[in-house]
Write a protein that holds these residues in place. Structure first.
Motif, PDB file in Angstrom:
ATOM      1  N   LEU A 149      10.943  -4.456   0.643  1.00  0.00           N
ATOM      2  CA  LEU A 149      10.321  -3.277   1.419  1.00  0.00           C
ATOM      3  C   LEU A 149       9.742  -3.790   2.642  1.00  0.00           C
ATOM      4  CD1 LEU A 149       8.454  -1.908  -1.899  1.00  0.00           C
ATOM      5  CD2 LEU A 149      10.620  -0.925  -0.753  1.00  0.00           C
ATOM      6  N   GLY A 150      10.025  -5.096   3.162  1.00  0.00           N
ATOM      7  CA  GLY A 150       9.620  -5.499   4.445  1.00  0.00           C
ATOM      8  C   GLY A 150       8.085  -5.509   4.719  1.00  0.00           C
ATOM      9  N   GLU A 192      -2.566  -4.503  -7.605  1.00  0.00           N
ATOM     10  CA  GLU A 192      -3.467  -4.980  -6.680  1.00  0.00           C
ATOM     11  C   GLU A 192      -3.138  -5.081  -5.284  1.00  0.00           C
ATOM     12  OE1 GLU A 192      -4.825  -8.810  -9.661  1.00  0.00           O
ATOM     13  OE2 GLU A 192      -3.380  -9.236  -8.104  1.00  0.00           O
ATOM     14  N   ARG A 193      -1.826  -4.836  -5.188  1.00  0.00           N
ATOM     15  CA  ARG A 193      -1.234  -4.897  -3.714  1.00  0.00           C
ATOM     16  C   ARG A 193      -1.241  -3.411  -3.024  1.00  0.00           C
ATOM     17  NH1 ARG A 193      -0.663  -9.407  -6.180  1.00  0.00           N
ATOM     18  NH2 ARG A 193      -0.193 -11.248  -5.089  1.00  0.00           N
ATOM     19  N   GLY A 194      -1.605  -2.364  -3.942  1.00  0.00           N
ATOM     20  CA  GLY A 194      -1.615  -1.097  -3.562  1.00  0.00           C
ATOM     21  C   GLY A 194      -0.476  -0.308  -4.055  1.00  0.00           C
ATOM     22  N   ALA A 195       0.543  -0.701  -4.674  1.00  0.00           N
ATOM     23  CA  ALA A 195       1.689  -0.122  -4.976  1.00  0.00           C
ATOM     24  C   ALA A 195       1.306   1.078  -6.030  1.00  0.00           C
ATOM     25  CB  ALA A 195       2.712  -1.085  -5.857  1.00  0.00           C
ATOM     26  N   LYS A 196       2.150   2.092  -5.947  1.00  0.00           N
ATOM     27  CA  LYS A 196       1.841   3.116  -7.065  1.00  0.00           C
ATOM     28  C   LYS A 196       3.072   2.885  -8.157  1.00  0.00           C
ATOM     29  CE  LYS A 196       0.042   6.737  -4.094  1.00  0.00           C
ATOM     30  NZ  LYS A 196       0.049   7.923  -3.280  1.00  0.00           N
ATOM     31  N   VAL A 197       2.625   2.524  -9.262  1.00  0.00           N
ATOM     32  CA  VAL A 197       3.696   1.972 -10.189  1.00  0.00           C
ATOM     33  C   VAL A 197       3.955   3.188 -11.240  1.00  0.00           C
ATOM     34  CG1 VAL A 197       4.311   0.364 -11.962  1.00  0.00           C
ATOM     35  CG2 VAL A 197       3.013  -0.421  -9.937  1.00  0.00           C
ATOM     36  N   THR A 198       5.051   3.535 -11.359  1.00  0.00           N
ATOM     37  CA  THR A 198       5.855   4.667 -12.470  1.00  0.00           C
ATOM     38  C   THR A 198       6.416   3.746 -13.822  1.00  0.00           C
ATOM     39  OG1 THR A 198       5.654   6.445 -11.056  1.00  0.00           O
ATOM     40  CG2 THR A 198       6.854   6.600 -13.095  1.00  0.00           C
ATOM     41  N   ALA A 216       0.687  -1.236  -0.105  1.00  0.00           N
ATOM     42  CA  ALA A 216      -0.196   0.054   0.112  1.00  0.00           C
ATOM     43  C   ALA A 216       0.995   1.270   0.026  1.00  0.00           C
ATOM     44  CB  ALA A 216      -0.805   0.119   1.220  1.00  0.00           C
ATOM     45  N   ASP A 217       0.638   2.144  -0.999  1.00  0.00           N
ATOM     46  CA  ASP A 217       1.345   3.519  -1.043  1.00  0.00           C
ATOM     47  C   ASP A 217       2.876   3.306  -1.458  1.00  0.00           C
ATOM     48  OD1 ASP A 217      -1.149   4.626  -0.813  1.00  0.00           O
ATOM     49  OD2 ASP A 217      -0.859   4.600   1.315  1.00  0.00           O
ATOM     50  N   LYS A 218       3.361   2.214  -1.773  1.00  0.00           N
ATOM     51  CA  LYS A 218       4.741   2.025  -2.103  1.00  0.00           C
ATOM     52  C   LYS A 218       4.858   2.340  -3.341  1.00  0.00           C
ATOM     53  CE  LYS A 218       6.177   0.326   1.837  1.00  0.00           C
ATOM     54  NZ  LYS A 218       7.269   1.418   2.738  1.00  0.00           N
ATOM     55  N   ARG A 219       5.721   3.420  -3.660  1.00  0.00           N
ATOM     56  CA  ARG A 219       6.282   3.908  -4.872  1.00  0.00           C
ATOM     57  C   ARG A 219       7.145   3.079  -5.704  1.00  0.00           C
ATOM     58  NH1 ARG A 219       8.426   9.524  -2.628  1.00  0.00           N
ATOM     59  NH2 ARG A 219       9.372   7.757  -1.633  1.00  0.00           N
ATOM     60  N   ILE A 220       6.925   2.376  -6.834  1.00  0.00           N
ATOM     61  CA  ILE A 220       7.471   1.417  -7.522  1.00  0.00           C
ATOM     62  C   ILE A 220       7.940   1.953  -8.878  1.00  0.00           C
ATOM     63  CG2 ILE A 220       7.830  -0.769  -8.282  1.00  0.00           C
ATOM     64  CD1 ILE A 220       6.580  -1.824  -5.969  1.00  0.00           C
ATOM     65  N   LEU A 221       9.225   2.192  -9.036  1.00  0.00           N
ATOM     66  CA  LEU A 221       9.540   2.447 -10.707  1.00  0.00           C
ATOM     67  C   LEU A 221       9.896   1.284 -11.331  1.00  0.00           C
ATOM     68  CD1 LEU A 221      11.097   5.757 -11.790  1.00  0.00           C
ATOM     69  CD2 LEU A 221      11.883   3.298 -12.633  1.00  0.00           C
ATOM     70  N   LEU A 222       9.036   0.814 -12.161  1.00  0.00           N
ATOM     71  CA  LEU A 222       9.387  -0.382 -13.295  1.00  0.00           C
ATOM     72  C   LEU A 222       9.844   0.042 -14.563  1.00  0.00           C
ATOM     73  CD1 LEU A 222       8.789  -3.367 -13.513  1.00  0.00           C
ATOM     74  CD2 LEU A 222       6.333  -2.795 -14.366  1.00  0.00           C
ATOM     75  N   ILE A 223      10.975  -0.598 -14.510  1.00  0.00           N
ATOM     76  CA  ILE A 223      11.636  -0.359 -15.879  1.00  0.00           C
ATOM     77  C   ILE A 223      11.546  -1.597 -16.735  1.00  0.00           C
ATOM     78  CG2 ILE A 223      13.886   0.116 -17.050  1.00  0.00           C
ATOM     79  CD1 ILE A 223      15.128   1.534 -14.585  1.00  0.00           C
ATOM     80  N   LEU A 262      12.679  10.845 -11.356  1.00  0.00           N
ATOM     81  CA  LEU A 262      12.211   9.583 -11.212  1.00  0.00           C
ATOM     82  C   LEU A 262      12.904   8.788 -10.438  1.00  0.00           C
ATOM     83  CD1 LEU A 262      11.465   9.250 -15.020  1.00  0.00           C
ATOM     84  CD2 LEU A 262       9.794   9.389 -13.138  1.00  0.00           C
ATOM     85  N   ALA A 263      14.355   8.906 -10.362  1.00  0.00           N
ATOM     86  CA  ALA A 263      15.111   8.012  -9.597  1.00  0.00           C
ATOM     87  C   ALA A 263      14.923   8.263  -8.172  1.00  0.00           C
ATOM     88  CB  ALA A 263      16.626   8.430  -9.997  1.00  0.00           C
ATOM     89  N   ARG A 264      14.936   9.392  -7.747  1.00  0.00           N
ATOM     90  CA  ARG A 264      14.704   9.903  -6.291  1.00  0.00           C
ATOM     91  C   ARG A 264      13.328   9.645  -5.691  1.00  0.00           C
ATOM     92  NH1 ARG A 264      19.471  12.775  -5.713  1.00  0.00           N
ATOM     93  NH2 ARG A 264      21.008  11.536  -6.881  1.00  0.00           N
ATOM     94  N   GLY A 265      12.263   9.466  -6.625  1.00  0.00           N
ATOM     95  CA  GLY A 265      11.093   9.430  -6.104  1.00  0.00           C
ATOM     96  C   GLY A 265      10.542   8.207  -5.928  1.00  0.00           C
ATOM     97  N   ALA A 266      11.339   6.989  -5.878  1.00  0.00           N
ATOM     98  CA  ALA A 266      10.785   5.773  -5.969  1.00  0.00           C
ATOM     99  C   ALA A 266      11.382   4.965  -4.699  1.00  0.00           C
ATOM    100  CB  ALA A 266      11.390   4.770  -7.077  1.00  0.00           C
ATOM    101  N   ASP A 267      10.458   4.185  -3.841  1.00  0.00           N
ATOM    102  CA  ASP A 267      10.704   3.366  -2.804  1.00  0.00           C
ATOM    103  C   ASP A 267      11.407   2.253  -3.273  1.00  0.00           C
ATOM    104  OD1 ASP A 267       9.605   4.849  -0.656  1.00  0.00           O
ATOM    105  OD2 ASP A 267       7.562   4.298  -1.673  1.00  0.00           O
ATOM    106  N   LEU A 268      11.352   1.841  -4.407  1.00  0.00           N
ATOM    107  CA  LEU A 268      12.084   0.467  -4.989  1.00  0.00           C
ATOM    108  C   LEU A 268      12.045   0.608  -6.597  1.00  0.00           C
ATOM    109  CD1 LEU A 268      12.978  -2.451  -4.893  1.00  0.00           C
ATOM    110  CD2 LEU A 268      10.838  -3.132  -5.144  1.00  0.00           C
ATOM    111  N   VAL A 269      12.968   0.292  -7.132  1.00  0.00           N
ATOM    112  CA  VAL A 269      13.284   0.296  -8.800  1.00  0.00           C
ATOM    113  C   VAL A 269      13.409  -1.247  -8.980  1.00  0.00           C
ATOM    114  CG1 VAL A 269      14.655   0.920 -10.720  1.00  0.00           C
ATOM    115  CG2 VAL A 269      14.335   2.395  -8.793  1.00  0.00           C
ATOM    116  N   ILE A 270      12.328  -1.615  -9.971  1.00  0.00           N
ATOM    117  CA  ILE A 270      12.447  -3.111 -10.612  1.00  0.00           C
ATOM    118  C   ILE A 270      12.729  -3.045 -11.980  1.00  0.00           C
ATOM    119  CG2 ILE A 270      11.000  -5.259 -10.987  1.00  0.00           C
ATOM    120  CD1 ILE A 270       9.095  -4.411  -8.738  1.00  0.00           C
TER     121      ILE A 270
END
Length: 403
Positions: A181-182, A30-36, A4-11, A78-86
């Motif tokens: 992300l724990g 589905e799990r609440g992530a915000k995907v860029t 929920a509300d995790k910011r994930i940058l998907l490359i 974009l790089a600094r606004g993510a909690d995780l980059v995939i």
């Protein structure tokens, strides 16, 4: 929702596996992530930015020198606004560039500029994955602290070759993201699920036994998938040449009677999934010494029935809320599965035709038989079957209304 509300940058990188990015976006959201989403030029040759944007519900980024985006140094934002980059798929070329510190496109610049954890899902031909240059890149990136999921073994979509190089399934990538992300409580958190797997060996004498061709791959994969969704899993395994799945409590047995005892000891459970190919018969009494050839010809083997583990639990007083059985058949698949559903007291039978290469193979084609009808699934790697079944089990348990 676990992300929920995790910011994930998907490359989304280049390669035929890019199409998996569409399902990955859906699973993350589905799990609440915000995907860029960010797409490389090569990725756009396989999936369209329109499809990606519709599923993500936001703009798709692609060009490093976009006049509008780069007015405020967009790649840094974009790089600094993510909690995780995939990065999925991660090709051999991209891994090599990352290891060398090359950022000659938007994806590369983001990967150099981000301070967030980075998760790579490699996908390539098996020969490319095992090439010394790729292995050097892999070790460099691991040394830099990057995370990896996969690749898996299986058939390559583009070449028909089989080996290690298939991209991890979207649910595997999601589970890895949750772990980083724990947030990996998962939809089965707090549930205890019992799984049986593999064959049983029924002794004839000290050197011979009755068995079947089950490898245990499907059952072990199901146990691992359930654990990734947060379940506490007890796996009762017959003799297999497989490592115990991670984060699973595994009990090793040999015979059907030992398997039944281990199953009963593991109850109570919220669900039980009986994948093991239990031998139907055993010797009435196995010989204390090796049976030798004699002039009278082959010896007579007196067989008796083994306990029916699925039925014992399915109609027993400590029956779990959800009981799933497997039906391995060579003919009359659906008829036999439907009969087994009623006879064994199961809620669901996973039916598969084993007349081909399923036993010991890496893929499976299954049908889910329940009192509501038959659901047909396409042929998939056993890991994908396991992931999909684990989610189906989570849904069915949620629908029971039990805590």
């Amino acid at each position: 929702m676990t992300l929920a509300d995790k910011r994930i940058l998907l490359i989304i990188g280049g390669g035929i596996a890019a199409y998996k990015g569409l399902d990955l976006i859906r699973r993350l959201r589905e799990r609440g992530a915000k995907v860029t989403p960010v797409m490389t030029r090569a990725a756009a040759e396989f999936v369209t930015p329109l499809s990606v944007g519709v599923l993500a519900g936001t703009k798709v980024y692609g060009e490093l020198f976009d006049r509008d985006d780069e007015q405020d140094v967009g790649h840094i934002r974009l790089a600094r606004g993510a909690d995780l980059v995939i990065l999925a798929p991660a090709s051999a070329t991209r891994m090599g560039k990352m290891a060398a510190g090359i950022g000659d496109d938007l994806a590369g610049a983001i990967l150099l500029a981000t301070r967030a954890p980075v998760l790579l899902a490699p996908a390539m031909n098996p020969a490319m994955w095992t090439h010394p240059a790729t292995r050097r890149s892999l070790e460099t990136l691991k040394g830099d602290g990057l995370h990896f999921v996969g690749p898996n073994r299986g058939e390559m979509a583009e070449s028909g070759e089989s080996g290690e190089g298939r991209i991890a399934e979207p649910l595997e990538i999601v589970a890895a993201a949750e772990a980083i992300l724990g947030t990996g409580a998962g939809p089965l958190a707090g549930r205890h699920i019992l799984v049986t797997s593999g064959p049983t060996h029924e002794p004839i004498d000290p050197v011979r036994y009755i068995a079947n061709r089950s490898s245990g791959r499907q059952g072990h994969a199901i146990a691992a998938s359930l654990a990734r969704l947060g379940a506490r899993v007890t796996l009762v395994s017959g003799p297999v040449a497989l490592a115990d799945p991670p984060d699973v409590s595994t009990v090793h047995v040999e015979t059907a009677r030992e398997m039944l005892a281990a199953v009963e000891a593991a109850l109570p459970a919220d669900a039980a999934v009986f994948v093991a190919a239990v031998a139907d018969w055993r010797m009435e009494g196995d010989a204390a010494h090796k049976i030798k050839k004699g002039p009278e010809g082959p010896p007579s083997l007196h067989l008796v029935e083994n306990p029916d583990i699925l039925r014992t639990v399915g109609i027993g007083p400590r029956r779990p809320a959800l009981v799933v059985g497997f039906a391995a058949e060579t003919r009359d698949l659906l008829e036999n599965a439907a009969a087994k559903l009623e006879r064994k007291g199961a809620d669901l039978i996973v039916a598969n035709d084993v007349s081909g290469d399923v036993m010991g193979g890496e893929a499976n084609t299954v049908r889910l038989v329940s009192r509501d009808g038959v659901e047909e699934w396409p042929r998939m790697p056993k890991g994908a079957v396991a992931d999909r079944l684990a989610l189906d089990i989570a849904r069915r348990l949620a629908e029971t209304g039990r805590p």
